[in-house]
Design a protein around this motif. Structure first.
Motif, short mmCIF file in Angstrom:
data_model
loop_
_atom_site.label_atom_id
_atom_site.label_comp_id
_atom_site.label_asym_id
_atom_site.label_seq_id
_atom_site.Cartn_x
_atom_site.Cartn_y
_atom_site.Cartn_z
N PHE A 1 42.21 -30.82 -21.76
CA PHE A 1 40.89 -30.19 -21.83
C PHE A 1 40.65 -29.39 -20.57
O PHE A 1 41.34 -29.58 -19.56
CB PHE A 1 39.78 -31.24 -22.02
CG PHE A 1 39.53 -32.10 -20.81
CD1 PHE A 1 38.57 -31.74 -19.87
CD2 PHE A 1 40.25 -33.26 -20.60
CE1 PHE A 1 38.34 -32.53 -18.76
CE2 PHE A 1 40.03 -34.06 -19.50
CZ PHE A 1 39.07 -33.70 -18.57
N ALA A 2 39.70 -28.47 -20.63
CA ALA A 2 39.24 -27.73 -19.45
C ALA A 2 37.73 -27.85 -19.43
O ALA A 2 37.07 -27.61 -20.44
CB ALA A 2 39.65 -26.27 -19.53
N ALA A 3 37.19 -28.26 -18.30
CA ALA A 3 35.74 -28.42 -18.16
C ALA A 3 35.27 -27.71 -16.90
O ALA A 3 35.95 -27.73 -15.88
CB ALA A 3 35.36 -29.90 -18.11
N VAL A 4 34.11 -27.09 -16.99
CA VAL A 4 33.50 -26.43 -15.84
C VAL A 4 32.70 -27.47 -15.06
O VAL A 4 31.90 -28.20 -15.64
CB VAL A 4 32.57 -25.28 -16.30
CG1 VAL A 4 31.88 -24.65 -15.11
CG2 VAL A 4 33.36 -24.25 -17.09
N VAL A 5 32.92 -27.55 -13.75
CA VAL A 5 32.18 -28.48 -12.90
C VAL A 5 30.80 -27.91 -12.62
O VAL A 5 30.66 -26.77 -12.17
CB VAL A 5 32.93 -28.73 -11.57
CG1 VAL A 5 32.12 -29.63 -10.66
CG2 VAL A 5 34.30 -29.33 -11.84
N VAL A 6 29.77 -28.70 -12.92
CA VAL A 6 28.38 -28.34 -12.64
C VAL A 6 27.86 -29.35 -11.62
O VAL A 6 27.91 -30.55 -11.86
CB VAL A 6 27.52 -28.39 -13.93
CG1 VAL A 6 26.08 -28.08 -13.62
CG2 VAL A 6 28.07 -27.44 -14.98
N TYR A 7 27.40 -28.86 -10.48
CA TYR A 7 26.90 -29.73 -9.42
C TYR A 7 25.42 -30.02 -9.65
O TYR A 7 24.61 -29.10 -9.77
CB TYR A 7 27.09 -29.08 -8.05
CG TYR A 7 28.56 -28.93 -7.72
CD1 TYR A 7 29.27 -30.00 -7.20
CD2 TYR A 7 29.21 -27.73 -7.93
CE1 TYR A 7 30.62 -29.87 -6.91
CE2 TYR A 7 30.56 -27.59 -7.64
CZ TYR A 7 31.25 -28.66 -7.14
OH TYR A 7 32.59 -28.54 -6.85
N VAL A 8 25.09 -31.29 -9.74
CA VAL A 8 23.71 -31.72 -9.98
C VAL A 8 23.37 -32.88 -9.04
O VAL A 8 24.26 -33.56 -8.52
CB VAL A 8 23.51 -32.16 -11.45
CG1 VAL A 8 23.68 -31.00 -12.41
CG2 VAL A 8 24.46 -33.28 -11.83
N ARG A 9 22.10 -33.09 -8.83
CA ARG A 9 21.65 -34.17 -7.95
C ARG A 9 22.02 -35.54 -8.51
O ARG A 9 22.44 -36.43 -7.79
CB ARG A 9 20.14 -34.07 -7.78
CG ARG A 9 19.65 -34.66 -6.49
CD ARG A 9 18.22 -34.35 -6.24
NE ARG A 9 18.09 -32.90 -6.07
CZ ARG A 9 16.96 -32.25 -5.97
NH1 ARG A 9 15.83 -32.90 -6.03
NH2 ARG A 9 16.94 -30.96 -5.81
N ASP A 10 21.85 -35.71 -9.82
CA ASP A 10 22.10 -37.01 -10.45
C ASP A 10 22.97 -36.80 -11.70
O ASP A 10 22.45 -36.51 -12.78
CB ASP A 10 20.77 -37.66 -10.82
CG ASP A 10 20.92 -39.03 -11.42
OD1 ASP A 10 22.05 -39.47 -11.71
OD2 ASP A 10 19.88 -39.69 -11.62
N PRO A 11 24.29 -36.92 -11.57
CA PRO A 11 25.20 -36.66 -12.70
C PRO A 11 24.91 -37.53 -13.92
O PRO A 11 25.00 -37.05 -15.05
CB PRO A 11 26.59 -36.96 -12.12
CG PRO A 11 26.44 -36.76 -10.66
CD PRO A 11 25.04 -37.20 -10.34
N ALA A 12 24.56 -38.80 -13.73
CA ALA A 12 24.31 -39.68 -14.88
C ALA A 12 23.10 -39.20 -15.68
O ALA A 12 23.14 -39.17 -16.91
CB ALA A 12 24.10 -41.11 -14.41
#
Length: 143
Positions: free
Chosen positions: A87-98
């Protein structure tokens, strides 16, 4: 395979082909905090193309019929196949991943089956990988 778009530079843009550009735009805006950069609406019978950013990363969404893609596979699935990755996934930076993942799941996404079994990490931190309702994969990482 995780794609860290922040490292690509702002002049590059990932093209996402979706069944309905407006519906996808609303998902990316509401769930991922995307900011619209441009919109092209060619008129009656034509498809909409919407450019947006998530953090430093640039994207454009286009209706599949406008892009000429009929096989239904997402852009990221095609990229993964080219590199021999599952698979290929784009990393998205967020404060709270969950929390971000839960919001995406509640809006029609699903957990990525290949990513669940291996618990992928990015920069030493676990990430949650989802497949959005349009077939594209995203990895939520701590900002």
């Amino acid at each position: 395979m995780l794609i860290d778009c922040d490292l690509m530079g702002s002049e590059r843009r990932i093209e996402l082909h979706v069944p309905d550009a407006q519906e996808a735009w609303e998902f990316y805006r509401d769930i991922m905090g995307a900011q619209e950069v441009f919109r092209s609406e060619p008129g009656v019978g034509g498809g909409t193309r919407i450019g947006f950013t998530i953090g430093k990363a640039g994207f454009a969404i286009t209706s599949r019929d406008l892009a000429g893609s009929n096989d239904g596979r997402s852009t990221l699935s095609l990229l993964a196949a080219d590199f021999g990755a599952s698979f290929a996934a784009v990393v998205v930076y967020v404060r709270d991943p969950a929390t971000a993942a839960q919001r995406a799941l509640a809006a029609g996404s699903r957990r990525h089956p290949e990513a669940v079994s291996g618990t992928p990490t990015h920069r030493g931190h676990p990430v949650t990988v989802i497949i959005d309702p349009f077939g594209n994969s995203w990895a939520f990482a701590k900002s």
